[in-house]
Design a protein around this motif. Structure first.
Motif, PDB file in Angstrom:
ATOM      1  N   VAL A  49      -5.699   8.747  -8.899  1.00  8.08           N
ATOM      2  CA  VAL A  49      -6.916   8.724  -9.712  1.00  8.08           C
ATOM      3  C   VAL A  49      -7.764   7.513  -9.341  1.00  8.08           C
ATOM      4  CG1 VAL A  49      -7.805   8.504 -12.069  1.00  8.08           C
ATOM      5  CG2 VAL A  49      -5.839   9.972 -11.608  1.00  8.08           C
ATOM      6  N   LEU A  50      -7.127   6.344  -9.280  1.00 10.22           N
ATOM      7  CA  LEU A  50      -7.864   5.134  -8.927  1.00 10.22           C
ATOM      8  C   LEU A  50      -8.424   5.225  -7.513  1.00 10.22           C
ATOM      9  CD1 LEU A  50      -8.802   2.328  -9.737  1.00 10.22           C
ATOM     10  CD2 LEU A  50      -6.603   1.440  -8.944  1.00 10.22           C
ATOM     11  N   GLY A  51      -7.629   5.760  -6.585  1.00  5.34           N
ATOM     12  CA  GLY A  51      -8.108   5.931  -5.213  1.00  5.34           C
ATOM     13  C   GLY A  51      -9.317   6.843  -5.147  1.00  5.34           C
ATOM     14  N   HIS A  52      -9.296   7.905  -5.943  1.00  5.40           N
ATOM     15  CA  HIS A  52     -10.444   8.818  -5.981  1.00  5.40           C
ATOM     16  C   HIS A  52     -11.692   8.105  -6.503  1.00  5.40           C
ATOM     17  CE1 HIS A  52     -12.636  12.566  -6.277  1.00  5.40           C
ATOM     18  NE2 HIS A  52     -12.945  12.247  -7.527  1.00  5.40           N
ATOM     19  N   LEU A  53     -11.515   7.288  -7.547  1.00  4.04           N
ATOM     20  CA  LEU A  53     -12.657   6.542  -8.094  1.00  4.04           C
ATOM     21  C   LEU A  53     -13.201   5.532  -7.083  1.00  4.04           C
ATOM     22  CD1 LEU A  53     -11.370   5.897 -11.734  1.00  4.04           C
ATOM     23  CD2 LEU A  53     -13.147   7.516 -11.002  1.00  4.04           C
ATOM     24  N   ILE A  54     -12.296   4.836  -6.406  1.00  4.87           N
ATOM     25  CA  ILE A  54     -12.734   3.863  -5.394  1.00  4.87           C
ATOM     26  C   ILE A  54     -13.444   4.585  -4.251  1.00  4.87           C
ATOM     27  CG2 ILE A  54     -11.950   2.181  -3.672  1.00  4.87           C
ATOM     28  CD1 ILE A  54      -9.655   1.485  -5.625  1.00  4.87           C
ATOM     29  N   ASN A  55     -12.901   5.722  -3.845  1.00  4.60           N
ATOM     30  CA  ASN A  55     -13.510   6.497  -2.768  1.00  4.60           C
ATOM     31  C   ASN A  55     -14.896   6.984  -3.163  1.00  4.60           C
ATOM     32  OD1 ASN A  55     -13.724   7.854  -0.284  1.00  4.60           O
ATOM     33  ND2 ASN A  55     -12.930   9.723  -1.188  1.00  4.60           N
ATOM     34  N   ALA A  56     -15.054   7.447  -4.403  1.00  6.59           N
ATOM     35  CA  ALA A  56     -16.358   7.922  -4.861  1.00  6.59           C
ATOM     36  C   ALA A  56     -17.381   6.793  -4.879  1.00  6.59           C
ATOM     37  CB  ALA A  56     -16.230   8.541  -6.249  1.00  6.59           C
ATOM     38  N   ALA A  57     -16.923   5.586  -5.209  1.00  8.42           N
ATOM     39  CA  ALA A  57     -17.839   4.444  -5.290  1.00  8.42           C
ATOM     40  C   ALA A  57     -18.163   3.844  -3.926  1.00  8.42           C
ATOM     41  CB  ALA A  57     -17.252   3.366  -6.192  1.00  8.42           C
ATOM     42  N   THR A  58     -17.185   3.877  -3.008  1.00 12.94           N
ATOM     43  CA  THR A  58     -17.366   3.173  -1.738  1.00 12.94           C
ATOM     44  C   THR A  58     -17.391   4.075  -0.514  1.00 12.94           C
ATOM     45  OG1 THR A  58     -14.990   2.857  -1.384  1.00 12.94           O
ATOM     46  CG2 THR A  58     -16.155   1.151  -2.660  1.00 12.94           C
ATOM     47  N   GLY A  59     -16.817   5.268  -0.618  1.00 13.02           N
ATOM     48  CA  GLY A  59     -16.715   6.149   0.542  1.00 13.02           C
ATOM     49  C   GLY A  59     -15.698   5.654   1.560  1.00 13.02           C
ATOM     50  N   ALA A  60     -14.724   4.884   1.109  1.00  9.48           N
ATOM     51  CA  ALA A  60     -13.747   4.268   2.010  1.00  9.48           C
ATOM     52  C   ALA A  60     -12.644   5.238   2.439  1.00  9.48           C
ATOM     53  CB  ALA A  60     -13.124   3.043   1.350  1.00  9.48           C
ATOM     54  N   GLU A  61     -12.610   6.435   1.894  1.00  8.91           N
ATOM     55  CA  GLU A  61     -11.651   7.489   2.205  1.00  8.91           C
ATOM     56  C   GLU A  61     -10.201   7.026   2.113  1.00  8.91           C
ATOM     57  OE1 GLU A  61     -12.872   9.436   5.800  1.00  8.91           O
ATOM     58  OE2 GLU A  61     -14.848   9.868   4.980  1.00  8.91           O
ATOM     59  N   LEU A  62      -9.457   7.029   3.199  1.00  4.26           N
ATOM     60  CA  LEU A  62      -8.037   6.705   3.165  1.00  4.26           C
ATOM     61  C   LEU A  62      -7.786   5.294   2.633  1.00  4.26           C
ATOM     62  CD1 LEU A  62      -5.151   7.601   3.767  1.00  4.26           C
ATOM     63  CD2 LEU A  62      -5.442   6.702   6.077  1.00  4.26           C
ATOM     64  N   TYR A  63      -8.634   4.347   2.978  1.00  2.27           N
ATOM     65  CA  TYR A  63      -8.461   2.969   2.504  1.00  2.27           C
ATOM     66  C   TYR A  63      -8.581   2.878   0.985  1.00  2.27           C
ATOM     67  CZ  TYR A  63      -8.638   1.653   7.375  1.00  2.27           C
ATOM     68  OH  TYR A  63      -8.363   1.546   8.696  1.00  2.27           O
ATOM     69  N   ALA A  64      -9.375   3.746   0.385  1.00  2.00           N
ATOM     70  CA  ALA A  64      -9.494   3.774  -1.075  1.00  2.00           C
ATOM     71  C   ALA A  64      -8.161   4.165  -1.708  1.00  2.00           C
ATOM     72  CB  ALA A  64     -10.588   4.754  -1.490  1.00  2.00           C
ATOM     73  N   TYR A  65      -7.469   5.115  -1.101  1.00  2.32           N
ATOM     74  CA  TYR A  65      -6.167   5.547  -1.626  1.00  2.32           C
ATOM     75  C   TYR A  65      -5.095   4.485  -1.372  1.00  2.32           C
ATOM     76  CZ  TYR A  65      -8.298   9.953  -2.680  1.00  2.32           C
ATOM     77  OH  TYR A  65      -9.110  10.909  -3.218  1.00  2.32           O
ATOM     78  N   LEU A  66      -5.195   3.797  -0.253  1.00  2.00           N
ATOM     79  CA  LEU A  66      -4.271   2.693  -0.001  1.00  2.00           C
ATOM     80  C   LEU A  66      -4.446   1.600  -1.052  1.00  2.00           C
ATOM     81  CD1 LEU A  66      -4.517   2.441   3.885  1.00  2.00           C
ATOM     82  CD2 LEU A  66      -2.494   3.082   2.570  1.00  2.00           C
ATOM     83  N   ALA A  67      -5.695   1.262  -1.358  1.00  2.00           N
ATOM     84  CA  ALA A  67      -5.965   0.238  -2.371  1.00  2.00           C
ATOM     85  C   ALA A  67      -5.495   0.692  -3.749  1.00  2.00           C
ATOM     86  CB  ALA A  67      -7.460  -0.082  -2.405  1.00  2.00           C
ATOM     87  N   GLY A  68      -5.797   1.934  -4.110  1.00  3.13           N
ATOM     88  CA  GLY A  68      -5.381   2.454  -5.412  1.00  3.13           C
ATOM     89  C   GLY A  68      -3.870   2.471  -5.563  1.00  3.13           C
ATOM     90  N   GLY A  69      -3.172   2.887  -4.523  1.00  2.00           N
ATOM     91  CA  GLY A  69      -1.710   2.914  -4.565  1.00  2.00           C
ATOM     92  C   GLY A  69      -1.114   1.529  -4.678  1.00  2.00           C
TER      93      GLY A  69
END
Length: 98
Positions: free
Chosen positions: A51-71
């Protein structure tokens, strides 16, 4: 693991990394509690990290890195949450000895 979606693999690996960092900075002496905390961090990383990775991805477009950060964040934060709940609802081992 090769058949799992890329985002799920990222959550598992980064969640384990977050749990490891938390264990290094706040080590638990009791190995049973350490296992429970590590499991909670992994579960938090997989479910809440997505969920957090999806939110980060939506805000930044960082894709896989957003999920790495969220995890990673949930891997570390999940352990902290379990410790807080344990302190609130489970008796301290020190209380048993006193």
């Amino acid at each position: 693991m090769a058949e799992l979606p890329e985002n799920l693999v990222a959550l598992i690996l980064s969640g384990a990394g977050g749990a490891y960092v938390r264990a290094v900075f706040a080590p638990e002496q009791n190995w049973k509690r350490r296992l429970v905390e590590g499991s909670a961090g992994a579960v938090s990383a997989i479910f809440l990290g997505g969920v957090l990775g999806h939110l980060i991805n939506a805000a930044t477009g960082a894709e896989l890195y957003a999920y790495l950060a969220g995890g990673f964040i949930m891997g570390e934060g999940g352990i902290l949450a379990v410790q807080a709940i344990r302190r609130k609802f489970l008796p301290s081992e020190d209380a048993d000895n006193g």
